[in-house]
Enzyme design. Structure first.
Site, PDB file in Angstrom:
ATOM      1  N   GLY A 177       0.612  -0.706   3.306  1.00 30.06           N
ATOM      2  CA  GLY A 177       0.812   0.408   2.376  1.00 30.06           C
ATOM      3  C   GLY A 177       2.046   1.173   2.837  1.00 30.06           C
ATOM      4  CD  GLN A 210      -3.236  -6.148  -0.532  1.00 27.15           C
ATOM      5  OE1 GLN A 210      -3.620  -6.967  -1.351  1.00 27.15           O
ATOM      6  NE2 GLN A 210      -2.054  -6.251   0.062  1.00 27.15           N
ATOM      7  CG  ASP A 228       5.436  -1.219  -1.393  1.00 29.69           C
ATOM      8  OD1 ASP A 228       4.608  -1.370  -2.307  1.00 29.69           O
ATOM      9  OD2 ASP A 228       5.144  -1.239  -0.182  1.00 29.69           O
TER      10      ASP A 228
HETATM   11  O1  MRU Z   1       1.454  -5.494   1.040  1.00 29.82           O
HETATM   12  P1  MRU Z   1       0.878  -4.107   1.063  1.00 29.82           P
HETATM   13  O2  MRU Z   1      -0.607  -4.062   1.090  1.00 29.82           O
HETATM   14  O3  MRU Z   1       1.515  -3.263   2.152  1.00 29.82           O
HETATM   15  O4  MRU Z   1       1.352  -3.489  -0.316  1.00 29.82           O
HETATM   16  C1  MRU Z   1       0.993  -2.177  -0.638  1.00 29.82           C
HETATM   17  C2  MRU Z   1       1.409  -1.768  -1.996  1.00 29.82           C
HETATM   18  O5  MRU Z   1       2.055  -2.487  -2.715  1.00 29.82           O
HETATM   19  C3  MRU Z   1       1.061  -0.371  -2.422  1.00 29.82           C
HETATM   20  O6  MRU Z   1       0.837  -0.327  -3.794  1.00 29.82           O
HETATM   21  C4  MRU Z   1       2.247   0.551  -2.081  1.00 29.82           C
HETATM   22  O7  MRU Z   1       2.613   0.411  -0.736  1.00 29.82           O
HETATM   23  C5  MRU Z   1       1.932   1.971  -2.346  1.00 29.82           C
HETATM   24  S1  MRU Z   1       0.764   2.578  -1.172  1.00 29.82           S
HETATM   25  C6  MRU Z   1       0.563   4.215  -1.339  1.00 29.82           C
END
Ligand code: MRU
Length: 353
Positions: free
Chosen positions: A53, A200, A241
């Protein structure tokens, strides 16, 4: 209506000179906390999704810099600055897409520049990382309130991936909007995509929502079109992200498809993120680096093979949603409707940034 939303989960804690991370690969089956005392293993924890995240990655990396300073203070032979810089480089290489990682490390570099001794660096980096963690939670509460204010009562919402307490310092971005909306009685229930390949949605978002007593149903990503066609959802709410200066938004793979579906069905599409997720150095989404992850994540789950032996897999971790498909970007400094470069730049000015 005012319901209490407990939000008890905190994935990152720094205590007695060590970093403690809730291991998100094991949830919900096991709540194990791993302890770290060096930056290199924090970089591995980020790459291997112990902590994930965008905001959470940035905060964990900031504490990784604290650990690097502590270690150099206790053991260094040569230049302490060179050793800490090398640790920062290693943390920066952990994952490429979430800009919060680079934002957090730049802040730590700025703090280090003001320090003359390693002892000063230890104290100052710790203060900065802790402030970052607390500011993130406070920002998420403001994002939650601002996003909830846009939601007309009486419908469900759909979300993707995990954007909750686990993905941040606490409370969450898109999930923060959902928590605040539920607290104010604005939404009836939450639909959450399971979010292949790391799940997730089904492992983490479901775990968080159920602990807060928020009614939810999971769906396979492929079911989202039917759900929106059925008219049960008022808003699709996602995190980010990295947001380019023009509003194009990189988020978990599958987000772009949801934005297209939302537009096709007249459903609102909201991106909720702190302002530090906007990368004003990137003009448009095509320049955002997209992380490619191992084929094995798609071909199997954990140790278990799923796909036919010999099958190959294409596994980008993120996609880019063009700004024109986004109805609103909600930050802790306010919302930008129909986001574009002018709107985001004005928001940055208004925030004092
Ligand atoms: O691969 P991840 O689990 O790190 O991806 C996370 C996401 O895409 C979330 O939607 C993003 O980081 C926003 S978290 C507040």
């Amino acid at each position: 209506m005012n319901r209490s939303v407990p939000d008890p989960i905190r994935p990152i804690r720094f205590d007695a000179g060590k970093l403690h991370l809730l291991d998100q690969r094991l949830l919900p089956a096991e709540s194990r906390v791993n302890t770290y005392d060096d930056a290199a293993s924090v970089a591995v924890a980020i790459r291997e999704m112990v902590v994930r995240g965008a905001p959470a990655i940035g905060i964990a990396a900031a504490f990784g810099v604290v650990l690097a300073c502590d270690r150099v203070r206790d053991h260094h032979a040569g230049s302490w600055r060179a050793e800490v810089d090398a640790a920062i480089e290693r943390l920066a290489a952990a994952r490429p897409t979430a800009v919060n990682l680079f934002w957090a490390l730049d802040r730590m570099r700025a703090v280090l520049e003001r320090c003359d001794t390693v002892a000063e660096a230890c104290a100052a980096t710790f203060a900065e990382a802790q402030a970052m963690l607390e500011a993130d939670i406070a920002a998420n509460r403001r994002i939650g309130a601002a996003g909830a204010a846009l939601i007309e009562p009486g419908r469900a919402v759909l979300t993707h991936c995990n954007t909750g307490s686990l993905a941040t310092g606490g409370f969450g971005t898109a999930l923060g909007v959902i928590r605040a909306s539920w607290g104010e009685g604005r939404i009836t229930e939450v639909f959450a995509d399971e979010t292949r390949p790391w799940l997730q949605g089904s492992r983490l978002t479901a775990w968080e929502l159920l602990q807060d007593g928020i009614p939810m149903q999971l769906l396979c990503e492929g079911a989202a079109a039917s759900l929106l066609q059925a008219g049960r959802v008022g808003w699709v709410i996602v995190g980010a992200d990295r947001i380019a200066a023009n509003g194009d938004t990189a988020n978990k793979i599958g987000t772009y498809g949801l934005a297209l579906l939302a537009r096709a069905h007249g459903v609102g599409f909201m991106v909720a993120a702190p302002l530090n997720t906007v990368d004003f150095g990137i003009v448009e989404g095509s320049a955002i680096p997209i992380e490619m992850r191992a084929e094995s994540e798609v071909l199997g789950f954990g140790d278990q093979a799923i796909a036919a032996p010999g099958a190959r897999a294409w596994n980008p971790a993120f996609d880019v949603t063009p700004a024109e498909l986004i109805d609103v970007i909600v930050t802790e400094h306010g919302a930008v409707h129909r986001p574009d470069r002018a709107g985001l730049t004005a928001l940055r000015k208004h925030s004092g940034g």
